[in-house]
Structures are given as structure tokens and as C-alpha cells.
Design a protein around this motif. Sequence first.
Motif, short mmCIF file in Angstrom:
data_model
loop_
_atom_site.label_atom_id
_atom_site.label_comp_id
_atom_site.label_asym_id
_atom_site.label_seq_id
_atom_site.Cartn_x
_atom_site.Cartn_y
_atom_site.Cartn_z
N ARG A 1 -0.65 1.08 5.19
CA ARG A 1 -1.10 0.70 6.35
C ARG A 1 -2.06 0.22 6.65
N ALA A 2 -2.70 -0.72 6.19
CA ALA A 2 -4.09 -1.96 6.33
C ALA A 2 -3.50 -2.70 5.69
N PRO A 3 -2.68 -3.39 5.97
CA PRO A 3 -2.73 -4.97 6.00
C PRO A 3 -3.77 -5.84 6.10
N LEU A 4 -3.75 -7.32 5.04
CA LEU A 4 -3.89 -8.24 5.21
C LEU A 4 -3.68 -9.77 5.87
N SER A 5 -4.63 -10.04 6.68
CA SER A 5 -4.48 -11.72 7.19
C SER A 5 -5.12 -12.50 7.28
N ARG A 6 -5.14 -13.63 6.92
CA ARG A 6 -5.43 -15.36 7.52
C ARG A 6 -6.53 -15.02 8.41
N GLU A 7 -5.95 -15.00 9.96
CA GLU A 7 -6.17 -15.26 10.80
C GLU A 7 -6.64 -13.49 11.70
N GLN A 8 -7.30 -13.49 12.34
CA GLN A 8 -7.61 -12.66 13.55
C GLN A 8 -6.68 -12.13 14.49
N PRO A 9 -6.73 -10.17 14.28
CA PRO A 9 -5.71 -10.59 15.14
C PRO A 9 -5.87 -11.13 16.98
N LEU B 1 -13.72 -5.77 14.61
CA LEU B 1 -12.99 -6.71 13.28
C LEU B 1 -13.48 -6.53 11.75
N VAL B 2 -12.98 -5.51 11.04
CA VAL B 2 -13.23 -5.76 9.43
C VAL B 2 -12.80 -6.97 8.58
N ALA B 3 -13.46 -7.47 8.34
CA ALA B 3 -13.42 -9.13 7.37
C ALA B 3 -14.36 -8.57 5.78
N VAL B 4 -13.65 -9.69 4.79
CA VAL B 4 -14.36 -9.88 3.36
C VAL B 4 -13.89 -11.42 3.51
N ASP B 5 -15.29 -11.42 2.41
CA ASP B 5 -14.70 -13.21 1.63
C ASP B 5 -14.16 -12.41 0.80
N LEU B 6 -13.27 -13.62 0.19
CA LEU B 6 -12.78 -13.45 -0.43
C LEU B 6 -13.67 -15.01 -2.00
N SER B 7 -14.56 -15.37 -0.93
CA SER B 7 -15.47 -16.50 -2.48
C SER B 7 -16.74 -15.28 -2.58
N GLU C 1 -18.92 -11.96 -3.24
CA GLU C 1 -19.28 -10.62 -4.07
C GLU C 1 -19.79 -9.33 -3.82
N SER C 2 -19.32 -9.34 -3.05
CA SER C 2 -19.92 -8.25 -2.34
C SER C 2 -18.16 -7.55 -1.38
N GLY C 3 -18.64 -6.60 -1.14
CA GLY C 3 -17.31 -5.75 -0.44
C GLY C 3 -16.71 -6.08 1.11
N PRO C 4 -16.79 -5.40 2.44
CA PRO C 4 -15.74 -6.05 3.34
C PRO C 4 -17.54 -5.13 4.30
N ALA C 5 -17.24 -5.83 5.61
CA ALA C 5 -18.27 -5.98 6.54
C ALA C 5 -17.62 -6.01 8.11
N MET C 6 -17.53 -4.79 8.68
CA MET C 6 -17.54 -5.44 10.57
C MET C 6 -17.78 -6.57 10.43
N TYR C 7 -17.54 -7.59 11.23
CA TYR C 7 -16.99 -8.50 11.44
C TYR C 7 -16.90 -9.42 13.12
N THR C 8 -18.13 -10.13 12.73
CA THR C 8 -19.42 -10.06 14.72
C THR C 8 -19.98 -12.66 14.01
N ARG D 1 -10.45 -12.77 5.06
CA ARG D 1 -9.14 -12.04 5.34
C ARG D 1 -9.78 -11.25 6.43
N PHE D 2 -9.13 -10.20 6.77
CA PHE D 2 -9.29 -9.44 8.05
C PHE D 2 -8.34 -8.11 7.67
N LEU D 3 -8.57 -7.37 7.74
CA LEU D 3 -8.23 -5.94 6.94
C LEU D 3 -7.77 -4.92 8.71
N ASP D 4 -6.45 -5.12 8.53
CA ASP D 4 -6.28 -4.20 10.20
C ASP D 4 -5.57 -3.03 9.42
#
Length: 540
Positions: A228-236, A243-249, A251-258, A266-269
Motif C-alpha cells: 500500500r506504499a507505492p513509489l514515484s519519481r515525482e512528488q504528489p 513527504l518521504v523520499a529516498v536517494d537511489l544513488s 547509501e542510506s535509507g529514506p528520510a522526511m523530504y524537506t 523516489r517518493f514513498l506514498d
Amino acid sequence: MLKLDLPAIDPAAPRPEFTTATACKQWVKELPLTNIQAVQDELKQQLELLSHFSLSALERLKTLELMRETVAFIAGELGKKYRSKPLPFSSLEQTAWNNVALLWQTLAANYRLCLQANIDGNAEVAPFSSLITQRTMSCLVMQMLEFGQAYRCVPSAVWRELHALYAFAEAQDVATKRIKDILNREDGSDSCEATYAKALLLSLADPQQLSSRQLLQLDRWLDKWSARAPLSREQPPTPTLPLVAVDLSGESGPAMYTGQMMKEKRFLDTERTAVSLRKRIKFLRSGGNSAEIGLGDDCIQPGCEAFLSMLYRRWCEVLPTRAHNRDSAETAVQLCFAFPAIHFFLNDATPFKQPGETLDLAPEIMEDMRMYGRVTKRTEKLLVARLGYTLENWRCLDQSAGGFRLSRSGDGERISQNLLLALRPEASEHFTLAVVRWLVMNEDGSLNIGTRALPGFPTPLAARQVTLNPKDAGHFVPAFLLSAVPEKKEPASLVLPIGWFQPGKRIHIYGSQMEEAKLVALLEKGANFERVTFVSEVMY
């Protein structure tokens, strides 16, 4: 193009017990699953042999699919040897953890060989691109869960590979393709996107602050919730949650995107996850049963609601700023553990005694009290050596009014989450009662912990449980009184041994006088203590 770290295929490598799926199926069927250690040794050996043996990609894939469920079962059984254990692990516990990690690593190594064949254009495994990618990712997520069980940070190499595998799945247009997965206990299917989302949600939940039981529950819940938590390139365009985002390039996990720089974000919905959590929290708050909403019989109130609320805050809210400023100046801190030792140090280095029992004071104590009005640290050290109590030396990395972040190198007491301890900064004469909130075992063997100071000034007491027949009353044991803190709306409370609390239960407490206390409410329950509110009256 995806670059994989592959085991070397050796033409002269020893032959495994099986080289076809048919032979593997029979081999797995004959494994003595009641002998966990023997099966673990067999699996480890055969997976290692397979990783260096030349085998067709399709036959290797079929073989791995037949072994995967057994690997998961054995890993789960071995995990019972170290889950919920204090840190650092004993040698047996560490060996069990190492063996589980090795099982998932060697299984992943074999799946990488299949994936490389797919990348190289092998027609036999081309239809299984999504399955092979998901299986490789799943092995990494399993490793992440075991890092959490050992309170270790996920290595950057694991994050780099997981990011790269998800990017590959996107590029191959198979990220959202559902495939059968017997290890998913919810609906028996999975996808690369859902597996990746599971890793991201697991990281956001901060495993270092979760108990082993909570981590197992979360693992089970995420089998369903991660879809139930899809990912997308663009923020909603109109997000209703942070917003929760992760950097595919990275070497760490996701973070709240500011707005921070992320090269391949990539944004985690978490919108659907948030709705689901709110409904469950509301249902539990109204008195509902956790099993009725798919949480399992092992999720018991009020802890279940508290756990879900914590997950909601970490997945769907911006974490609040700290209530207290932190002082980052490093200082030395002394720690002690267990009720008798804590009582000893809080009570001016005086051994615990039964009320009314006479105890000859050491001459050093009498001299200190005459000269200084208190027991000096020099005398304290002498008495500690005689009685066998220990004060451990830790480094305080930073501190605030609410707690301390501490680090220890070398051997010491084994420590678990929610453990009661007493600590004293080098600049202070007084001890503070605190609770371990989180732990991190570092690769160099050092241990970091975060502690939360309990509210109120601690006073050592003696306490015993009241029995119907006074003649059956047991001995008094060490306990502690925490003074009220009106500005924080914190009532006075008692810190008692684990298992004592029952609403309305009566106990005797003795400080300067004997009192009978009626226990009212349980404020918190730790690994070795309970903190409760009470009302009391003087007996004599």
C-alpha cells in the motif's frame, strides 16, 4: 547497467549434493528439520558449493526456489537463540546470528548469478526477471531484519545494492509486477516495489528503538502494508502528509523530504498506510480486539495501540523538535545496573538491610560523614571493591535534561532495551535513574545507548509485598521513590521489581518510617522494573 558482486565460478569446484531441481527436491525432503543445527550446516555447505559450481541459470533458479522456504524456517529457528537477548551477545548467540546472516548472504549470492544470466541475455531465465530481482532484494531485506534484531546499523553496502536492484527493476519495467512468494504470510505474493517499500518503512520505524517482539510483528504486518506504499519519481501534487523520499544513488535509507539534495530521488506514498493505521488505532481505542483487524493475537493492549501510534508518527508525521537542547560536550559518566547495586550507590554506599536490622557502618563512612557530611568517591571505591558492586565508566556523547547518549568500549554489563540503570556524570555527586531507550552495537565492538531520565529525584527504599498472614511476609527488597515534578505534571512514583504491580495491591515501604502503600496505576513497565503511582499512610 547493474553491477553485481558475484561469486567466482570454479570449474574444479566440488560438486554439490544435487545439480538438478528434481534431486534438490528430494534432498530437501530428507532434511532432519528437528535437528536445526545439522540442517543449518547442510544448507550453508550446499549453498556455498552451489555459488561456485557451474550450473545452468534456470536449473539454479529452480533449485534456489526449492531451498528458500527451508532457509527461512531454519533462520527463524536459529533466531530464537539471540532475539530479545541483551548486548553484547554471548559467543553462542553471536555464532547463531552469524550463521543466519551467512544463510541469507549465500542465498543472495546464488540469486545474483541468476540475475547476471538474465542481464547477459539468457533466454531461459528472461521470463523470470521480476522474480529473480525480487528474490535478491528479499534476501537483503531479511538481512536488514536480522541487523535490527542485533541492534546493528544496516551497512551502506546493503543499501547501495538494494537501491541498485530497485532501479534495475524500474528500468526493466517489472517493479510493480506481482509474483508468487510463499514467504509472504499475508497473500502469498509480492513485488520488487513492495519489497523495497518494506525496507524503507522498516528503516523509518527505527529498529534500534524496537523490541525483538515488535520487530517480528512489524515484519509480519509489512508483508501486507508495504503493497500500500507505492513509489514515484515525482512528488504528489497535493500531499496531505509530510513527504518521504529516498536517494537511489545514495547509501542510506529514506528520510522526511524537506528539499534536500537527492540525485535519484523516489517518493514513498504513505497515504493509504496512514488511513489504515488511523482506522486500526481508532478500533483498538474503542475496545476492539487486535486479531479482528489482522494484527495477530500476540499484539496485546495497551502496547498494541501505542506501537501503532508510534509507527504512524514515524511514517506519517514530521518528528517534533527536541524538547530539551542537547549539550554535545563529551564527559565521563558512571553507570550501575540491578536493584541491589543501584540501591547501594543511591544510599551513600551503604549496603541494603532489612528495616530494624542493625548494620555496622564502615569506619571510612563514619569518618567521611564526620568530615564532609557525605561519602567520598574514594571511600565509595573501597566499599565497592569489598561488596562486588561495579561502576562502569562510559563516555557521554551528548546530553539534555531528558536523557543521555552514551558509549562504552570493551567488556561490561549486558544491556537490554528498557533496562533500569543509575548514572552519574563526573561533575555530579548524585545519581539519576534512567531507562535504556535504544541500543546500537557498532562494528568495532563498542556499544552506544540512548537513555531517558526518569522524572523526579530518586530516594532508596525497602519494599515488600503484603500477605494475608503477616507471618508469611517475605523479606524487604530494594526499591526507589521518585519525587513529584509538578511543572511536568509528573506525580510521585515508586520504582518496583518487575511483576509487582496489580491495581489496588498493597505493599509495605520503608524509608525513614514504615508505610503501607496502595498501588494505583502502572506508569511504565521496563525490562526489570515497574514504575507506579500510589497512595500511602504511615503505619508506625
